[in-house]
Design a protein around this motif. Structure first.
Motif, short mmCIF file in Angstrom:
data_model
loop_
_atom_site.label_atom_id
_atom_site.label_comp_id
_atom_site.label_asym_id
_atom_site.label_seq_id
_atom_site.Cartn_x
_atom_site.Cartn_y
_atom_site.Cartn_z
N MET A 38 0.69 -1.33 0.13
CA MET A 38 -0.08 0.19 0.10
C MET A 38 0.97 1.12 -0.17
SD MET A 38 -2.55 -0.17 3.09
CE MET A 38 -1.91 -0.61 4.28
N ARG A 44 -2.05 5.78 -5.88
CA ARG A 44 -3.52 5.83 -4.50
C ARG A 44 -2.78 6.74 -3.56
NH1 ARG A 44 -3.44 3.41 1.01
NH2 ARG A 44 -0.80 4.05 1.17
N ILE A 71 -9.73 6.70 10.25
CA ILE A 71 -10.39 5.36 10.86
C ILE A 71 -9.24 3.83 10.28
CG2 ILE A 71 -12.04 3.84 10.69
CD1 ILE A 71 -13.86 6.04 10.95
N THR A 73 -5.66 4.39 10.55
CA THR A 73 -4.29 4.34 10.38
C THR A 73 -3.15 4.16 9.99
OG1 THR A 73 -3.41 6.59 10.97
CG2 THR A 73 -3.35 5.49 12.59
N GLY A 74 -2.98 2.50 10.21
CA GLY A 74 -2.22 2.20 9.56
C GLY A 74 -0.62 2.87 10.05
N LEU A 78 -2.22 8.66 6.55
CA LEU A 78 -3.60 9.83 5.87
C LEU A 78 -3.55 10.42 7.01
CD1 LEU A 78 -6.50 7.03 4.47
CD2 LEU A 78 -3.50 7.90 2.98
N VAL A 93 -7.00 6.79 14.30
CA VAL A 93 -7.84 5.84 15.21
C VAL A 93 -7.10 4.09 14.08
CG1 VAL A 93 -10.46 3.95 15.99
CG2 VAL A 93 -9.95 6.84 15.17
N GLU A 94 -6.64 2.79 15.42
CA GLU A 94 -5.84 1.73 15.05
C GLU A 94 -6.22 0.96 15.55
OE1 GLU A 94 -4.56 0.66 12.15
OE2 GLU A 94 -4.41 -0.99 12.58
N VAL A 95 -7.02 -0.31 15.01
CA VAL A 95 -7.11 -1.24 16.25
C VAL A 95 -5.68 -2.86 16.22
CG1 VAL A 95 -7.90 -1.94 14.19
CG2 VAL A 95 -9.01 -3.07 16.43
N LYS A 121 -7.52 1.37 18.96
CA LYS A 121 -8.94 0.87 19.09
C LYS A 121 -9.88 0.08 18.33
CE LYS A 121 -10.75 3.52 23.54
NZ LYS A 121 -12.25 3.91 24.03
N LEU A 145 -10.23 1.74 4.08
CA LEU A 145 -10.82 -0.05 4.80
C LEU A 145 -10.84 -0.61 3.37
CD1 LEU A 145 -13.14 2.34 7.38
CD2 LEU A 145 -11.07 0.84 7.14
N1 SAH Z 1 -4.56 4.52 5.89
C1 SAH Z 1 -3.11 3.41 6.23
C2 SAH Z 1 -3.93 1.84 6.80
C3 SAH Z 1 -4.82 1.45 5.73
S1 SAH Z 1 -4.82 -0.18 6.20
C4 SAH Z 1 -2.50 3.74 4.66
O1 SAH Z 1 -3.07 4.41 3.99
O2 SAH Z 1 -1.79 3.57 4.23
C5 SAH Z 1 -6.41 -0.53 7.13
C6 SAH Z 1 -5.89 -0.48 8.27
O3 SAH Z 1 -7.48 0.29 9.15
C7 SAH Z 1 -5.44 -1.02 9.37
O4 SAH Z 1 -4.25 -1.41 9.69
C8 SAH Z 1 -6.83 -2.58 10.34
O5 SAH Z 1 -6.25 -3.06 11.38
C9 SAH Z 1 -7.21 -1.25 10.48
N2 SAH Z 1 -8.87 -1.30 10.46
C10 SAH Z 1 -9.84 -1.92 9.89
N3 SAH Z 1 -10.73 -1.86 10.36
C11 SAH Z 1 -10.73 -0.56 10.94
C12 SAH Z 1 -11.60 0.28 12.59
N4 SAH Z 1 -13.13 0.06 12.31
N5 SAH Z 1 -10.99 0.45 13.29
C13 SAH Z 1 -9.91 1.05 13.71
N6 SAH Z 1 -9.23 0.71 12.85
C14 SAH Z 1 -9.68 -0.01 11.81
#
Ligand code: SAH
Length: 428
Positions: A38, A44, A71, A73-74, A78, A93-95, A121, A145
């Protein structure tokens, strides 16, 4: 420092996270990881940055503070783009904990500590208010996402929740919109990944044909998406039966509904043939005008010659429940059904609207024949590979005698059936 590394479990096929110590050479992991893919997807990244800058400007032009919710954020990418674009504050936010920890470090190292708050979270657990994770609702919603099927990573329920609880009404969203496209094709090659073709066996007493049982013939298969690099599929491997059609769009700046639903379009085949496969891909518009577009369209559709290699987003192959002979110019209805996480397709001859409506099956396909649970798509393709089967038959013919007793140690192989048809006395 320890590192989490994803590894496919060879027994179950599932991805598992393993902790590796600091001497572990993880160059290979980075090369394999979807995050890296990515992050190297320049097309992208550039378009996200353009879209984020445009959204921040629109908010600022209205005289508002730009409060971003990112949401998933990895690495924090972004959010850092938004902060660079002049956003007043970002909630990132990153889970996934190892990733959230990495994001904290990356954000700090890049000097954005005051502008970006990393929240480890799931977004549905995030609270808003004076004592909450977020002080107030955001007015810019940024996410990435999406999987190859668009919704397979749970984008819809996440957006649904975010619009209800985390962002302001009328917020800006980057991306602003996603659109799913489809094209109907005939392809023996792709069809061979989902159905077992008759096997021709030249035995001493003449040709025999092994056919699959009718439960297998009529089985709807499994709902998991078949994602491939359509750009590597030769045009001689499929016949286009329809134009590219827009199947459905999602506007991410408005409340999103994740509940199961269906979308229907009318199609007129451009060629007669056997409708077997629906090819599908999507694009995202980073801004409302549609000027900043990031598309997964394959080579025969895309007008530009600039080609971005990416593995994290490919194209989808959907298998129709049964192959359907279609005539050029006849009216057909193609229905895309979806639940929260997956999409599946159905093709019907156009009849009365009421009749068609009554016929929509919104439940996702469930394998009834067991074969789709036992064999994955490449395995179906392998079993249908006539050349491979011929080699097996040739070798078996060499060793089999009428008094042969065969023991087959294998799972879901054609070998025992072939041995039986070739005249073995007993097969176990
Ligand atoms: N935004 C970054 C990463 C995208 S990958 C970029 O563009 O490079 C998607 C990330 O979202 C993954 O790390 C995954 O763990 C996280 N993720 C997916 N659904 C989520 C949610 N509902 N809440 C928090 N994190 C989430």
């Amino acid at each position: 420092m320890k590192t989490f590394c994803g590894r496919a479990n060879p027994t179950t096929g599932a991805m598992e996270w393993l902790e590796e110590d600091e001497n572990y050479d993880y160059h290979q992991e980075i090369a394999r990881s979807r995050y890296a893919d990515m992050l190297h997807d320049k097309d992208r990244n550039v378009k996200y940055y353009q879209g984020i800058r445009a959204a921040v400007s629109r908010v600022k032009e209205r005289g508002e503070k730009a409060i971003v919710l990112d949401i998933g954020t990895g690495t924090g990418l972004l959010s850092m783009m938004a902060a660079s674009a002049g956003a007043d504050f970002c909630y990132a936010v990153e889970v996934f904990k190892p990733m959230a920890n990495a994001a904290v470090k990356i954000v700090e190292k890049n000097g954005f500590r005051d502008k970006i708050k990393v929240i480890n979270k799931h977004s549905t657990e995030v609270t808003v208010g004076p004592d909450g994770d977020m002080q107030c609702r955001a007015n810019i919603l940024v996410t990435e996402l999406f999987d190859t099927e668009l919704i397979g990573e749970g984008a819809l329920p996440t957006y649904e929740h975010a619009h209800k609880y985390l962002v302001q009404e009328g917020c800006e969203a980057v991306p602003h919109r996603a659109t799913v496209y489809v094209q109907l094709v005939e392809s023996k090659r792709m069809w061979s990944w989902n159905k077992l073709f008759p096997v021709h066996v030249e035995a001493e007493d003449g040709e025999k044909i092994i056919v699959s049982p009718s439960e297998m013939e009529n089985c709807p298969g499994v709902p998991s998406v078949c994602d491939i690099q359509l750009n590597q599929m030769s045009s001689s491997d499929f016949t286009i039966l329809s134009d590219v059609v827009t199947m459905f769009s999602v506007d991410f700046s408005k409340p999103v509904r994740s509940a199961s639903t269906y979308y229907r379009v009318q199609l007129e085949p451009v060629k007669s043939g056997k409708a077997q496969i629906v090819l599908s891909w999507w694009d995202i518009d980073m801004d409302p005008s549609g000027m900043i577009n990031c598309t997964m369209a394959p080579y025969w559709v895309k007008s530009t010659s600039a080609f971005q290699w990416r593995d994290h987003w490919m194209q989808c192959v959907y298998f129709l429940p049964n192959e359907e002979p279609v005539l050029q110019g006849e009216k057909l209805h193609l229905t895309a059904c979806r639940d929260e996480y997956s999409v599946w397709y159905k093709l019907q001859k156009a009849r009365g609207e009421e009749e068609n409506k009554a016929d929509v099956r919104v439940e996702s396909p469930v394998c009834r024949c067991q074969a789709h649970l036992l064999w994955n798509r490449p395995r179906f393709g392998e079993l249908n590979d006539q050349n491979r089967t011929r080699q097996y038959i040739k070798s078996l013919t060499k060793v089999l005698k009428t008094d042969s007793v065969c023991l087959c140690i294998s799972d879901g192989s054609l070998l025992p059936v072939l041995a039986h048809y070739l005249g073995a006395k007993q097969v176990q």
